[in-house]
Design an enzyme around this catalytic site. Sequence first.
Site, PDB file in Angstrom:
ATOM      1  N   PHE A 118       0.839  -1.193   0.000  1.00 57.14           N
ATOM      2  CA  PHE A 118       0.000   0.000   0.000  1.00 57.14           C
ATOM      3  C   PHE A 118       0.873   1.241   0.000  1.00 57.14           C
ATOM      4  O   PHE A 118       1.582   1.494   0.972  1.00 57.14           O
ATOM      5  CB  PHE A 118      -0.885   0.028   1.257  1.00 57.14           C
ATOM      6  CG  PHE A 118      -2.207  -0.628   1.083  1.00 57.14           C
ATOM      7  CD1 PHE A 118      -2.289  -1.991   0.858  1.00 57.14           C
ATOM      8  CD2 PHE A 118      -3.372   0.104   1.136  1.00 57.14           C
ATOM      9  CE1 PHE A 118      -3.505  -2.609   0.696  1.00 57.14           C
ATOM     10  CE2 PHE A 118      -4.596  -0.507   0.974  1.00 57.14           C
ATOM     11  CZ  PHE A 118      -4.669  -1.871   0.744  1.00 57.14           C
ATOM     12  N   GLY A 126       0.112  11.292   6.854  1.00 55.40           N
ATOM     13  CA  GLY A 126       0.077   9.987   7.491  1.00 55.40           C
ATOM     14  C   GLY A 126      -1.327   9.667   7.957  1.00 55.40           C
ATOM     15  O   GLY A 126      -2.107   9.010   7.275  1.00 55.40           O
ATOM     16  N   TRP A 151       7.114   4.925   4.596  1.00 59.22           N
ATOM     17  CA  TRP A 151       6.707   3.845   5.510  1.00 59.22           C
ATOM     18  C   TRP A 151       5.895   2.770   4.802  1.00 59.22           C
ATOM     19  O   TRP A 151       4.871   2.299   5.296  1.00 59.22           O
ATOM     20  CB  TRP A 151       5.910   4.408   6.703  1.00 59.22           C
ATOM     21  CG  TRP A 151       6.560   5.592   7.332  1.00 59.22           C
ATOM     22  CD1 TRP A 151       7.805   5.638   7.910  1.00 59.22           C
ATOM     23  CD2 TRP A 151       6.032   6.919   7.425  1.00 59.22           C
ATOM     24  NE1 TRP A 151       8.080   6.903   8.355  1.00 59.22           N
ATOM     25  CE2 TRP A 151       7.008   7.714   8.088  1.00 59.22           C
ATOM     26  CE3 TRP A 151       4.831   7.510   7.040  1.00 59.22           C
ATOM     27  CZ2 TRP A 151       6.809   9.057   8.342  1.00 59.22           C
ATOM     28  CZ3 TRP A 151       4.628   8.845   7.291  1.00 59.22           C
ATOM     29  CH2 TRP A 151       5.604   9.607   7.929  1.00 59.22           C
ATOM     30  N   ILE A 152       6.381   2.343   3.638  1.00 63.93           N
ATOM     31  CA  ILE A 152       5.665   1.352   2.844  1.00 63.93           C
ATOM     32  C   ILE A 152       6.216  -0.042   3.154  1.00 63.93           C
ATOM     33  O   ILE A 152       7.356  -0.368   2.794  1.00 63.93           O
ATOM     34  CB  ILE A 152       5.788   1.645   1.329  1.00 63.93           C
ATOM     35  CG1 ILE A 152       5.478   3.125   1.046  1.00 63.93           C
ATOM     36  CG2 ILE A 152       4.876   0.713   0.549  1.00 63.93           C
ATOM     37  CD1 ILE A 152       4.112   3.585   1.513  1.00 63.93           C
ATOM     38  N   GLY A 236      -8.347  -3.663   7.685  1.00 66.56           N
ATOM     39  CA  GLY A 236      -6.982  -3.918   8.129  1.00 66.56           C
ATOM     40  C   GLY A 236      -6.827  -3.869   9.630  1.00 66.56           C
ATOM     41  O   GLY A 236      -5.935  -4.518  10.194  1.00 66.56           O
ATOM     42  N   GLN A 269       2.928 -12.770  44.551  1.00 65.89           N
ATOM     43  CA  GLN A 269       1.593 -12.292  44.183  1.00 65.89           C
ATOM     44  C   GLN A 269       1.661 -11.304  43.033  1.00 65.89           C
ATOM     45  O   GLN A 269       0.778 -11.269  42.167  1.00 65.89           O
ATOM     46  CB  GLN A 269       0.905 -11.645  45.392  1.00 65.89           C
ATOM     47  CG  GLN A 269      -0.552 -11.281  45.122  1.00 65.89           C
ATOM     48  CD  GLN A 269      -1.229 -10.697  46.336  1.00 65.89           C
ATOM     49  OE1 GLN A 269      -1.018  -9.526  46.647  1.00 65.89           O
ATOM     50  NE2 GLN A 269      -2.027 -11.506  47.023  1.00 65.89           N
ATOM     51  N   GLU A 353      -1.847   1.710  10.316  1.00 63.27           N
ATOM     52  CA  GLU A 353      -3.252   1.477   9.963  1.00 63.27           C
ATOM     53  C   GLU A 353      -4.213   2.160  10.929  1.00 63.27           C
ATOM     54  O   GLU A 353      -5.268   1.627  11.278  1.00 63.27           O
ATOM     55  CB  GLU A 353      -3.534  -0.014   9.825  1.00 63.27           C
ATOM     56  CG  GLU A 353      -2.798  -0.601   8.631  1.00 63.27           C
ATOM     57  CD  GLU A 353      -3.167  -2.023   8.318  1.00 63.27           C
ATOM     58  OE1 GLU A 353      -4.341  -2.383   8.505  1.00 63.27           O
ATOM     59  OE2 GLU A 353      -2.275  -2.763   7.870  1.00 63.27           O
ATOM     60  N   SER A 356      -3.775   4.811  17.764  1.00 68.11           N
ATOM     61  CA  SER A 356      -4.756   4.700  18.858  1.00 68.11           C
ATOM     62  C   SER A 356      -5.560   5.981  18.999  1.00 68.11           C
ATOM     63  O   SER A 356      -6.763   5.950  19.306  1.00 68.11           O
ATOM     64  CB  SER A 356      -4.044   4.384  20.177  1.00 68.11           C
ATOM     65  OG  SER A 356      -3.559   3.052  20.183  1.00 68.11           O
TER      66      SER A 356
END
Length: 369
Positions: A118, A126, A151-152, A236, A269, A353, A356
């Site tokens: 892509f 971006g 960034w491919i 995606g 613990q 993709e 967040s």
Amino acid sequence: MMFSPSASHRSFQSRARDIAETLDAAAHERDELVPMSVYRALADQGLMSVKLEEALGGPGGNVVSYSLAMTEVAKACASTAVTMAVTNMVGEVIHAFGTDAQRETYCSALARGGLGAFALSEVGAGSDPGGMRTTATKEGDHYLITGDKQWISHGDAARVLVVWARTGGAGSKGISCFLVDGDADGVSVAKHEDKLGLRASHTAALVFENVRVHESALLGSLGGGFRIAMMALDGGRIGIASQAIGIAEAALADTLTFVQASPALRSSQDAQWRLADARMKLDAASLLTLRAAELKDRGESFSLPASMAKVFATETAWAVCQSCVELQGERAERPDSIAARCMRDVRVTMIYEGTSEVQRIVISRAILT
């Protein structure tokens, strides 16, 4: 409701697990390369084109099958999982928006083991594709594509490039999508990124210098590229959530082995609760992800569930990997540490993709309308 995978789902999962057992993530990371033979093996099992029908060389699977298979591969090698994910996305997008001729040419090539990439992101575009500067200028019955892409994933080795370029005015409405052969004249690799994780998955900056493509290379409608990108990213996100879960499962399995061998940690613990939290949250992430996958398979709205799955699964996976490294202490500083490699690899799943932050925008818009 209890989710129970079907026999077909388990078949894809089993095929992925068999190949995963042959992967050597440590060696791939050291060599900064996943051999093409790995992708051919995945293609032979239908895992590079899970949703493509048999007429195009695919296995005719669905999104749940893909999600389960992705998790298995990511457990073994996250870098391999990245290429599997993107190639499946490319095939799905071409199948959804392509002409019969485009499907026959490109989907079949992907099903046989060719890699898809892509070419969407740019330095100034971006999270917001509306800032795209790459252009496609009409010249007779051809387009000339000029611009830089950043960034491919495996852009240096892809057989099929899906390239977004501006054909109209400013903003998202002026963006179109084109299919470009990876070895087309004018396509070159500017550099390979030196990354924290996923080092066996090449991330390339691509340059397009008057790349000449016939008007038949237009994917979808003129000016319809933004819609194609959003559709691709929606689906995606299920794959990236599945990938993140697999990476964290690998870190957790390695840490459980370490804790089992240490009486002091077994009785701690703090260690017990960390492991309990990891198990609970990864199960929750898996259920969120499989819900989104099943909704997509049913043809129902899945954009919101996919965003929820991605942000929860990736942030959970990051937290689990961090906790595993902390529990292992000095052992996690060794060059062959599985937990440390998983922590490096999983970090980017919260970014690519759709970050967040972008997922929270999607979710908040949906629940405030």
